[in-house]
Structures are given as structure tokens and as C-alpha cells.
Design a protein around this motif. Structure first.
Motif, PDB file in Angstrom:
ATOM      1  N   UNK A 263       0.841  -1.201   0.000  1.00 19.98           N
ATOM      2  CA  UNK A 263       0.000   0.000   0.000  1.00 19.98           C
ATOM      3  C   UNK A 263       0.875   1.249   0.000  1.00 19.98           C
ATOM      4  N   UNK A 264       0.469   2.214  -0.784  1.00 24.94           N
ATOM      5  CA  UNK A 264       1.172   3.494  -0.865  1.00 24.94           C
ATOM      6  C   UNK A 264       0.159   4.612  -0.660  1.00 24.94           C
ATOM      7  N   UNK A 265       0.619   5.697  -0.070  1.00 30.97           N
ATOM      8  CA  UNK A 265      -0.203   6.893   0.006  1.00 30.97           C
ATOM      9  C   UNK A 265      -0.379   7.432  -1.406  1.00 30.97           C
ATOM     10  N   UNK A 266      -1.613   7.696  -1.816  1.00 30.89           N
ATOM     11  CA  UNK A 266      -1.880   8.091  -3.197  1.00 30.89           C
ATOM     12  C   UNK A 266      -1.345   9.481  -3.536  1.00 30.89           C
ATOM     13  N   UNK A 267      -0.960  10.269  -2.530  1.00 28.51           N
ATOM     14  CA  UNK A 267      -0.408  11.611  -2.784  1.00 28.51           C
ATOM     15  C   UNK A 267       1.113  11.608  -2.645  1.00 28.51           C
ATOM     16  N   UNK A 268       1.615  11.097  -1.522  1.00 29.86           N
ATOM     17  CA  UNK A 268       3.062  11.147  -1.260  1.00 29.86           C
ATOM     18  C   UNK A 268       3.822   9.998  -1.898  1.00 29.86           C
ATOM     19  N   UNK A 269       3.126   8.877  -2.160  1.00 28.91           N
ATOM     20  CA  UNK A 269       3.806   7.711  -2.718  1.00 28.91           C
ATOM     21  C   UNK A 269       4.562   6.888  -1.695  1.00 28.91           C
ATOM     22  N   UNK A 270       4.533   7.310  -0.420  1.00 24.75           N
ATOM     23  CA  UNK A 270       5.245   6.570   0.624  1.00 24.75           C
ATOM     24  C   UNK A 270       4.409   5.385   1.109  1.00 24.75           C
ATOM     25  N   UNK A 271       5.086   4.392   1.706  1.00 22.24           N
ATOM     26  CA  UNK A 271       4.360   3.231   2.209  1.00 22.24           C
ATOM     27  C   UNK A 271       3.351   3.666   3.269  1.00 22.24           C
ATOM     28  N   UNK A 272       2.209   2.993   3.291  1.00 23.99           N
ATOM     29  CA  UNK A 272       1.123   3.365   4.203  1.00 23.99           C
ATOM     30  C   UNK A 272       0.653   2.123   4.957  1.00 23.99           C
ATOM     31  N   UNK A 273       0.317   2.268   6.237  1.00 21.62           N
ATOM     32  CA  UNK A 273      -0.180   1.112   6.999  1.00 21.62           C
ATOM     33  C   UNK A 273      -1.540   0.664   6.494  1.00 21.62           C
ATOM     34  N   UNK A 274      -1.805  -0.632   6.599  1.00 22.50           N
ATOM     35  CA  UNK A 274      -3.065  -1.193   6.112  1.00 22.50           C
ATOM     36  C   UNK A 274      -3.871  -1.730   7.288  1.00 22.50           C
ATOM     37  N   UNK A 275      -5.144  -1.956   7.050  1.00 21.77           N
ATOM     38  CA  UNK A 275      -6.020  -2.488   8.087  1.00 21.77           C
ATOM     39  C   UNK A 275      -5.517  -3.837   8.599  1.00 21.77           C
ATOM     40  N   UNK A 276      -5.775  -4.092   9.860  1.00 17.33           N
ATOM     41  CA  UNK A 276      -5.368  -5.360  10.477  1.00 17.33           C
ATOM     42  C   UNK A 276      -6.249  -6.500   9.955  1.00 17.33           C
ATOM     43  N   UNK A 277      -5.816  -7.736  10.201  1.00 16.47           N
ATOM     44  CA  UNK A 277      -6.564  -8.909   9.761  1.00 16.47           C
ATOM     45  C   UNK A 277      -6.836  -9.819  10.950  1.00 16.47           C
ATOM     46  N   UNK A 278      -8.083 -10.268  11.075  1.00 16.81           N
ATOM     47  CA  UNK A 278      -8.475 -11.174  12.150  1.00 16.81           C
ATOM     48  C   UNK A 278      -9.076 -12.439  11.540  1.00 16.81           C
ATOM     49  N   UNK A 279      -8.258 -13.494  11.370  1.00 16.65           N
ATOM     50  CA  UNK A 279      -8.803 -14.739  10.802  1.00 16.65           C
ATOM     51  C   UNK A 279      -9.811 -15.375  11.748  1.00 16.65           C
ATOM     52  N   UNK A 280     -10.848 -15.974  11.178  1.00 15.58           N
ATOM     53  CA  UNK A 280     -11.920 -16.550  11.986  1.00 15.58           C
ATOM     54  C   UNK A 280     -11.955 -18.075  11.944  1.00 15.58           C
ATOM     55  N   UNK A 281     -11.969 -18.662  10.750  1.00 15.27           N
ATOM     56  CA  UNK A 281     -12.079 -20.105  10.631  1.00 15.27           C
ATOM     57  C   UNK A 281     -10.725 -20.765  10.872  1.00 15.27           C
ATOM     58  N   UNK A 282     -10.752 -22.085  11.068  1.00 11.47           N
ATOM     59  CA  UNK A 282      -9.505 -22.824  11.282  1.00 11.47           C
ATOM     60  C   UNK A 282      -8.606 -22.729  10.062  1.00 11.47           C
ATOM     61  N   UNK A 283      -9.193 -22.797   8.877  1.00 10.02           N
ATOM     62  CA  UNK A 283      -8.405 -22.694   7.652  1.00 10.02           C
ATOM     63  C   UNK A 283      -7.762 -21.322   7.535  1.00 10.02           C
ATOM     64  N   UNK A 284      -8.509 -20.261   7.848  1.00  7.45           N
ATOM     65  CA  UNK A 284      -7.957 -18.898   7.789  1.00  7.45           C
ATOM     66  C   UNK A 284      -6.824 -18.734   8.785  1.00  7.45           C
ATOM     67  N   UNK A 285      -6.980 -19.314   9.975  1.00  6.36           N
ATOM     68  CA  UNK A 285      -5.916 -19.227  10.988  1.00  6.36           C
ATOM     69  C   UNK A 285      -4.678 -19.999  10.541  1.00  6.36           C
ATOM     70  N   UNK A 286      -4.884 -21.129   9.882  1.00  9.15           N
ATOM     71  CA  UNK A 286      -3.757 -21.908   9.386  1.00  9.15           C
ATOM     72  C   UNK A 286      -2.980 -21.130   8.319  1.00  9.15           C
TER      73      UNK A 286
END
Length: 497
Positions: A263-286
Motif C-alpha cells: 500500500x502506498x499513500x496516493x499523494x506522497x507515494x510513501x508506504x502506508x499502513x493497512x487495516x489489520x486482519x483477524x482470521x476466523x475459521x480454522x483454515x484462515x488461521x492456518x
């Protein structure tokens, strides 16, 4: 006479009242609305309690003919007036497949809503960079598309290769477009006061073909976010196709692919933090655990490499020995031309090359050349390289790795150079041919050229060809630079495995 009959047949078909059926997402693939900022930052609540989804969450419509509707046209003809009002920055090129176009139409609706809201608030300069991160689940970015090959003749013809299988190069474009749409959905916060992030493809890891993909049977591609770093997003996509005999016991998975976006800031072009991820199912956690472990291992290897460069005289000696072993047979070719092993061939004698000037029709939503288009062109050249080397139609196995090092712009003079980097002949029933393709952005006016992308593909040959006596030759380097490239790729492959 035959040409005339064919023309009349095609004309009757084109003017037939039976229009191709649009292809869309199943109801389960609709994207849930991300949680609002007034809600908890976690996504563990009941999705059924969320507020109504925005318009872009309707099924992504795909039609196989030009003039069909996108996600906002209700399946009718495209409104030229509406298209003219769309900002030029949101116009993709016209080269792409109907699936890619539908995905981009869905993705651009996010940017259009943000831009409209920002303009209403006093212009784009009023929109701020995202500051508050949300926690999302993989289900909130999961997206799938079905190709109705069994019933849509026109769509089938667009994807058919000479052997009645799906063109892998064309499919690569759709996979990249789907992965990009998933990344955008994960980064979106539905807040009109923040400007949307720019997400770009950083790499592709281990795209593995598990069985041939037929063009006369319906096909489904589906994917979701599996892991996120600070500014990186890992996405896994599966291509599934039920066997023609309808065997419900066989695995329908035909291909798996792993993409990494940043992810990049669309104005500055610098790297930007992204939303966190919370896996729910066993497959997603794996999957989350596997990608997290892989990320840590890569960081550890990079640290070990730095330490080795600083204090590794012994390692440098071992590296020199490996180089000499690789170069030994190549020196025989140059020093004793009549005496080399006839089952070997120099790397430089396997090379192919093509070039093009990048056109506006090949651009993506951000005005740069679409990464899927680059993968498509690289795959076609790699396939041709393997074909010329083997002497038989090769069978594609894997995209080993793709690096997107520099963006490619409209008007760039792009050169693709390919070679068989090395062969693996340990398994006589499935010899492997590893092909490297390097894309160079060339600027003749400045007498300058730089690498924009590297691609690595693996091919094999059919068992019937091997039974008929086909023999794969060993590829040897003739220069130290070639030998180093081979060792680097072998080491990277060992790390991945």
C-alpha cells in the motif's frame, strides 16, 4: 465460396437475439460492508447485524461481449455520457478481458465514491490520509467470479488456446485483477474524509497448476486476504473446476496463487499502513500462521545474508567453488568446441526476445501498465522459449516467482528477454525446464535500460513424449554472471520449499 459462407454464418451469430448470459458472483461472494468507525475496531460480530451494503457490493457482472454492462449498468449498454464524466484517472485501458474489466469497474466505484465525497467537501486536498486502522476478517475481502464456459460460446472463444485448454497468460491477467480488487477492499474504510490508498503488486509467489484447465467446463476463481504486515497484503487465490465426468470425490482445485501487494499513500507515494486482519475459521488461521512463519523466515534469511557478507570469507570460498562447478562444462564449449557433452547446451543458445511500445489501452486504473498484462506477455514468451528448447509442446507447471521492481508507464519501450536458466533432470518421469524472463524498460534517447520485472516459470513435457524417446538437454552457463543467476534462483527455490 467457403469464406463467404463463413462470413454469413458469423453475421447470423452476431445478430442473433440470444445474448450471452452475464456471469456474476454467487450471493455468498458478496462483499460485506466494512464496520463503521463508530463500531468496535474488531470484526467478530454477527455480519447479519451490519448496516446495508453499498452499491458496489452487488454481484460483479461479467459479460463476454463488448457493449455489455459493468457493475453499474444493470447489464445493458454502457452509458457513454456516464463514462465521459468519469475522471480520466479512473479509465482503465480497453485491451483487457471481460473479467478484468468487470473487476476494475467494481474497484473503481470505491475510488469514485471517495472522489465525489472529497470534491463535495472542498476538493481532493481536503481528504486526509487514513489514520485509524480497522480490523477486518478475510470474509470481508473474499471475492469470486464464475466463468460460464459451458454455456457462453463467445466467452469460451476468448480464452481458448489451440489445445482446447484455457490460455494461462490470459488467466494471469484476471488473477492479478482479482487480487488487486481484494486488496482494495481490505484497505477501504468507507470514510469519505480519507483518501483511498494506492495498492500495487509487489510479487507473485508459487502459482501452481495442479491439473489442466479445460475451456469447455465452467471455472471459478476465488480469493481473500490471508496475511498482512505493516503495509503489505498477502492474498491467496484458488481456481477450481469440477472434472468433466462429475466425480465429486476428486479435488476441484486446478490452480493456487499467492500475491503480495503493498500500500502506498496516493499523494506522497510513501508506504502506508493497512487495516489489520483477524482470521476466523480454522483454515484462515492456518493460512495466517503459514504466511506469518514464512515472513519471519525471510527476514531471518536476510539478516543471515547480511552477516554472511560482513564476516563470511568461508562462505565466499564455498560460493566460488559452486560457480566453478557450474562453469566447468561451459568452458569446454569455449575451449574445446568439438568435445563438449552433446546432451548439454549453452544458456545463451536458448534465448528469445521480443519488444513493444506500451500503449494506453494496456494501462490499469492508476494510469500505469497493468501488471497482469506484463505477466501475460512474459508467460507467452516463456512458453515459446520452452517450446523451442524441448521440441515438443511444453506443459506449464508453476509460476515460481515474479518481482515487480519498477512501474512501467504508457509510452515506455519494453523489451522481454528470456532463456532456459537451468533444467532439473533428476526425475526422468518429470524433467523440469526453468525459464527466466526479464523485462527491461529501455530509453534509447538516454541510452539507458533498467529492469522492471523478473519472471520465473517451470515447465515439463508430457509422459507420451518421454516414452517416445524425447530427451531434455542440460543447460550450462558460459559466463560468471549467468552462473550467479542460476545459483541465486536455485537458492531462492530451496528457500521457498
Amino acid at each position: 465460396m467457403a469464406t463467404s459462407l463463413l462470413s454469413r454464418s458469423l453475421l447470423r451469430r452476431a445478430t442473433s437475439t440470444r445474448a450471452p448470459k452475464p456471469i456474476g458472483l454467487e450471493p455468498s461472494a458478496r462483499v460485506p460492508r466494512p464496520p463503521s468507525r463508530t463500531a468496535s475496531s474488531t470484526s467478530s460480530g454477527d455480519p447479519g447485524q451490519e448496516s446495508p451494503a453499498p452499491a458496489m457490493d452487488s454481484p460483479i457482472k461479467v459479460v463476454s461481449h463488448i457493449g455489455g454492462g459493468g457493475s453499474g449498468s444493470g447489464g445493458g449498454a454502457i452509458d457513454a455520457g456516464k463514462s465521459a464524466r468519469k475522471p480520466l484517472s479512473l479509465w482503465p485501458g480497453m485491451y483487457h478481458s471481460p473479467v478484468t474489466n468487470a473487476l476494475w469497474e467494481a474497484r473503481s466505484s470505491i475510488f469514485e465514491r471517495m472522489m465525489d465525497a472529497g470534491a463535495g467537501a472542498g476538493g481532493d486536498q481536503q481528504q486526509r490520509a487514513p489514520t485509524e486502522l480497522l480490523t477486518k476478517t478475510p470474509a470481508q475481502s473474499r471475492t469470486s467470479i464464475v466463468y460460464k464456459f459451458a454455456t457462453d460460446d463467445i466467452l469460451r472463444e476468448q480464452y481458448r488456446d489451440p489445445w482446447n485448454e484455457v490460455r494461462i497468460g490470459k488467466l494471469l491477467e484476471d488473477l492479478d485483477a482479482l487480487a488487486g480488487t481484494i486488496a482494495v477492499k481490505h484497505c477501504s474504510d468507507e470514510d469519505s474524509t480519507t483518501r483511498p490508498l494506492l495498492v500495487v503488486t509487489a510479487s507473485v509467489d508459487k502459482m501452481v497448476l495442479k491439473k489442466p484447465i479445460r475451456v469447455d467446463t465452467d471455472l471459478k476463481i476465488a480469493g481473500a486476504v490471508t496475511y498482512v504486515g505493516r503495509s503489505s497484503i498477502d492474498i491467496q487465490i484458488e481456481v477450481t473446476q469440477v472434472d468433466q465426468d462429475g466425480d465429486s470425490q476428486s479435488d476441484p482445485t486446478a490452480l493456487t496463487a499467492n500475491f503480495t501487494f503493498v500500500a502506498r499513500d496516493s499523494i506522497t507515494g510513501k508506504s502506508a499502513p493497512v487495516n489489520r486482519l483477524s482470521p476466523e475459521t480454522e483454515r484462515e488461521k492456518q493460512l495466517f500462521g503459514e504466511r506469518e512463519a514464512r515472513d519471519k523466515m525471510r527476514k531471518r534469511k536476510r539478516e543471515e545474508l547480511k552477516e554472511g557478507l560482513q564476516n563470511g570469507i568461508h562462505k565466499l570460498h564455498a560460493e566460488a567453488e559452486r560457480l566453478n562447478m557450474l562453469l566447468a562444462e561451459g568452458r569446454v564449449f569455449s575451449d574445446f568446441p568439438a568435445l563438449p557433452d552433446r546432451d548439454s547446451i549453452l544458456l545463451k543458445d536458448t534465448r528469445l526476445e521480443n519488444a513493444l511500445v506500451c500503449q494506453p489501452q494496456q494501462r490499469n486504473l492508476h494510469g500505469r501498465i497493468f501488471g497482469g498484462f506484463l505477466m501475460h506477455r512474459a508467460f507467452e514468451l516463456a512458453f515459446s522459449t520452452a517450446y523451442a528448447f524441448v521440441g515438443q509442446r511444453p506443459s506449464f507447471l508453476e509460476v515460481d516467482h515474479v518481482d515487480f521492481l519498477k512501474p512501467v508507464d504508457v509510452g515506455d519501450f519494453l523489451r522481454f528477454k528470456s532463456c532456459v536458466l537451468y533444467t532439473q533432470l533428476d526425475n526422468p518421469e518429470q524433467p523440469l525446464v526453468n525459464v527466466e524472463v526479464v523485462a527491461h524498460v529501455t530509453r534509447p534517447e538516454l541510452r539507458k535500460s533498467e529492469v522492471s520485472n523478473t519472471f520465473h516459470f517451470t515447465f515439463t513435457v508430457s509422459s507420451d513424449a518421454l516414452k517416445n524417446g524425447l530427451k531434455i538437454r542440460n543447460v550450462v552457463p558460459s559466463t560468471e554472471e549467468e552462473a550467479r543467476r542460476i545459483l541465486e534462483r536455485m537458492d531462492a527455490e530451496a528457500l521457498c520449499n
